[in-house]
Design an enzyme around this catalytic site. Structure first.
Site, mmCIF file in Angstrom:
data_model
loop_
_atom_site.group_PDB
_atom_site.id
_atom_site.type_symbol
_atom_site.label_atom_id
_atom_site.label_comp_id
_atom_site.label_asym_id
_atom_site.label_seq_id
_atom_site.Cartn_x
_atom_site.Cartn_y
_atom_site.Cartn_z
ATOM 1 N N GLU A 112 0.729 -1.539 -0.086
ATOM 2 C CA GLU A 112 0.072 -0.368 -0.362
ATOM 3 C C GLU A 112 0.717 0.795 -0.166
ATOM 4 O O GLU A 112 1.968 1.413 0.467
ATOM 5 C CB GLU A 112 -1.157 -0.182 0.762
ATOM 6 C CG GLU A 112 -2.540 -1.220 1.307
ATOM 7 C CD GLU A 112 -3.194 -0.776 1.842
ATOM 8 O OE1 GLU A 112 -2.743 0.097 3.277
ATOM 9 O OE2 GLU A 112 -3.989 -1.774 2.411
ATOM 10 N N HIS A 228 -8.681 10.205 2.325
ATOM 11 C CA HIS A 228 -8.364 9.362 1.263
ATOM 12 C C HIS A 228 -8.832 10.100 0.379
ATOM 13 O O HIS A 228 -9.953 10.284 -0.201
ATOM 14 C CB HIS A 228 -9.821 7.978 2.029
ATOM 15 C CG HIS A 228 -8.664 6.733 1.531
ATOM 16 N ND1 HIS A 228 -8.609 6.496 -0.058
ATOM 17 C CD2 HIS A 228 -8.298 5.917 2.015
ATOM 18 C CE1 HIS A 228 -8.139 5.035 -0.536
ATOM 19 N NE2 HIS A 228 -7.798 4.508 0.644
ATOM 20 N N ARG A 274 -0.434 9.738 1.466
ATOM 21 C CA ARG A 274 -2.208 10.111 1.190
ATOM 22 C C ARG A 274 -2.340 11.182 1.222
ATOM 23 O O ARG A 274 -3.476 11.868 0.140
ATOM 24 C CB ARG A 274 -3.150 9.887 1.938
ATOM 25 C CG ARG A 274 -3.429 8.068 2.040
ATOM 26 C CD ARG A 274 -3.687 6.894 3.141
ATOM 27 N NE ARG A 274 -4.822 5.627 3.077
ATOM 28 C CZ ARG A 274 -5.201 5.313 3.952
ATOM 29 N NH1 ARG A 274 -5.496 5.655 4.973
ATOM 30 N NH2 ARG A 274 -4.783 3.593 3.628
ATOM 31 N N HIS A 331 -11.355 10.560 5.754
ATOM 32 C CA HIS A 331 -11.640 9.314 6.205
ATOM 33 C C HIS A 331 -10.679 8.767 7.326
ATOM 34 O O HIS A 331 -11.490 7.746 8.169
ATOM 35 C CB HIS A 331 -10.071 8.570 5.327
ATOM 36 C CG HIS A 331 -10.169 6.772 5.372
ATOM 37 N ND1 HIS A 331 -11.350 6.448 4.171
ATOM 38 C CD2 HIS A 331 -9.119 6.289 5.515
ATOM 39 C CE1 HIS A 331 -10.339 5.153 4.882
ATOM 40 N NE2 HIS A 331 -9.163 4.909 5.156
ATOM 41 N N ARG A 366 -2.072 9.074 8.848
ATOM 42 C CA ARG A 366 -1.742 7.578 9.885
ATOM 43 C C ARG A 366 -1.922 7.451 8.521
ATOM 44 O O ARG A 366 -1.605 7.770 7.165
ATOM 45 C CB ARG A 366 -3.247 6.924 9.755
ATOM 46 C CG ARG A 366 -2.635 5.536 9.608
ATOM 47 C CD ARG A 366 -4.621 5.535 9.947
ATOM 48 N NE ARG A 366 -5.334 5.695 9.365
ATOM 49 C CZ ARG A 366 -5.833 4.398 8.471
ATOM 50 N NH1 ARG A 366 -4.868 3.364 8.463
ATOM 51 N NH2 ARG A 366 -6.970 5.037 7.772
#
Length: 525
Positions: A112, A228, A274, A331, A366
């Site tokens: 990811e 997100h 992100r 998100h 995060r």
């Protein structure tokens, strides 16, 4: 009046991990605003991160976490949780068929964004949260009572206001019930529903954070909201999450004319952190250009991502065309109720775990798939602490009230207006003018001064949304730099000299007139 050893507000991964690991002799009560399975954790697609690959190491995972968090993280907290990750994952894997495995029987590891190694463990392809939640639900014991459709709205403190001894809640018929316990845990999630576009469950509005704030608990880092990059975007509305794992498997972001939008923007291109990807997509959308995920390079997409395929088909997207329209949406909240590593807040007897808490793990942004990990870790650690703690007798002088909420005229904005103004003024890109406008607008409602007992559940939700929105807005106004999930167009770069590892802490004081007057800047621990 009821008296329990442990009261847990919320029913996500952190809550269930805690409940399953508490001693059988403890009376445990879970209060959930919706149903047991109505939680962000249940919707989590991507997976859970752990350095268990042959070429991986917790030190690499830690570096990635700090980089994604723009070094606002508490490094000791990061070290503790990241080092515990492999054991947490292996233990759950041994308990049942929770995670996907390769033909050799080893845990399948995916990639990811912002990860330097393949370390994302999945369950059911893109149904990791659901798999983990169902596994934990099967482990709940007879000492755990679950009460659904119960809206917790006010923490009960002892006479000298130093210890949390319970919580008041509205039942489905609007009657009030007081629950008392030795340990009160908020595990109610973040606040994604404050924004128009979000991946969050309908119930996730920041209730637990607002409730803790009104009780006097310290709230920290509320400006750091992760958007997100890829929510399914159809006819001007977001319809569900398109996991970052899709880009991890080779999908790229393109425009209508198939121009790759991340080329030359970041060394990791489509797997950049992100906030970088979200801001880039947002630029194109503001200029009237749709952005798509090009999935044509992913083999067997429908088998690899069955949940995402279902979401797309239900919303009229032809997977065989290979292009999924996307937009960024709220998100994850990196801030929350300030706690130590196991979840203890600044009020004795009150704890917070999961997304409602801020341990310092995530910093300013995060790292993908670290949230389920934090929930597992905190749930386990808090259970050990409570199991080893002798319950102290607490006073409980307040009795149940059977009165119904009385309909009173309240000057409160409706939910949609809160979402629209937050998205417009406190969303992905912020500036002083918009933040001041939103601060002034929110302040007029005096939401923190409204007596709660006679409010309906609908009104309570709006009150808490206004309070939590105010905390975010005021923090975003004070942080005059851009870092992680907080981007100011008028202060577009990081300012390490003034802001590195410094946090904005909110603490409610009923004697003060305005919320922003008792915000202080303090060194992060």
């Amino acid at each position: 009046m009821t008296k329990d050893d442990v009261i847990i507000i919320g029913s996500g991964i952190a809550a269930l991990q805690l409940a399953t690991q508490l001693n059988n002799q403890l009376n445990v009560r879970i209060l959930t605003k919706g149903k047991l399975r109505t939680a962000n954790s249940y919707l989590a697609q991507g997976g859970i991160a752990a350095a268990i690959g042959a070429n991986d190491h917790p030190s690499k995972h830690m570096v990635d976490t700090l980089e994604a968090g723009r070094f606002h993280n508490d490094q000791e907290v990061v070290r503790e949780i990241i080092n515990a990750a492999p054991t947490l994952i292996r233990n759950m894997s041994l308990e049942g068929d929770v995670f996907d495995k390769d033909p050799n029987g080893e845990l399948f590891l995916g990639m990811e964004g912002a990860h330097s190694e393949k370390r994302i463990v999945h369950g059911g392809g893109d149904a990791t949260g659901k798999n983990m939640m169902e596994h934990l639900i099967t482990k709940l014991k007879a000492n755990v009572i679950i009460e659904e459709d119960v809206f917790a709205y006010e923490l009960i403190l002892n006479s000298d206001q130093t210890t949390c001894i319970g919580v008041k809640a509205k039942q489905s018929d609007d009657t009030i019930k007081s629950f008392y316990g030795s340990h009160i845990i908020i595990a109610s999630g973040g606040c994604g529903q404050l924004f128009t576009y979000t991946s969050n469950a309908e119930t996730v509005c920041g209730d637990g954070i607002a409730m803790a704030y009104l009780a006097g608990a310290e709230i920290v880092d509320m400006e750091f909201i992760q958007f997100h990059p890829t929510l399914l975007y159809v006819n001007g509305e977001t319809k569900g999450l398109i996991s970052e794992a899709v880009r991890g498997e080779g999908a790229i972001l393109i425009t209508d004319d198939e121009t790759p939008i991340m080329a030359g923007i970041h060394p990791m291109k489509d797997l950049a952190p992100r906030h970088v990807v979200s801001q880039r997509i947002y630029e194109f959308l503001r200029n009237g250009k749709q952005v798509y995920l090009d999935i044509r390079n992913i083999k067997d997409f429908t088998k690899r991502f069955p949940s995402i395929t279902t979401i797309c088909v239900e919303n009229g997207i032809r997977i065989e065309d290979g292009k999924i329209p996307v937009a960024p949406g709220s998100h994850f909240l990196m801030g929350g109720i300030k706690t130590d590593l196991i979840g203890r807040s600044s009020i004795r007897g009150l704890y917070a775990i999961g997304e409602a808490a801020c341990t310092g793990l995530h910093g300013a942004n995060r790292l993908a798939s670290n949230s389920l990990l934090e929930g597992l870790y905190q749930g386990e650690q808090l259970s050990k602490w409570i199991n080893g703690t002798k319950a102290a007798h607490q006073e409980s002088k307040i009795s149940d009230s059977l009165q119904h909420a009385i309909s009173k005229h309240l000057t409160l904005p409706d939910r949609q207006l809160i979402q629209e103004t937050m998205m417009e003024r406190v969303g992905i890109v912020r500036n002083k003018e918009d933040l001041k406008k939103q601060q002034t607008w929110l302040t007029q409602f005096n939401a923190d001064k409204i007596p709660l007992d006679h409010c309906s559940v609908h009104d309570l939700s709006r009150i808490f949304m206004v309070i939590t929105a105010s905390l975010i807005t005021e923090s975003a106004l004070q942080r005059t730099e851009s870092r992680g999930g907080h981007f100011r167009s008028d202060y577009p770069v990081e300012n390490d000299q003034h802001w590195l590892r410094r946090s904005i802490i909110h603490k409610y004081n009923r004697g003060m007139e305005k919320n922003h007057e008792f915000i202080k800047t303090a060194l992060a621990t």
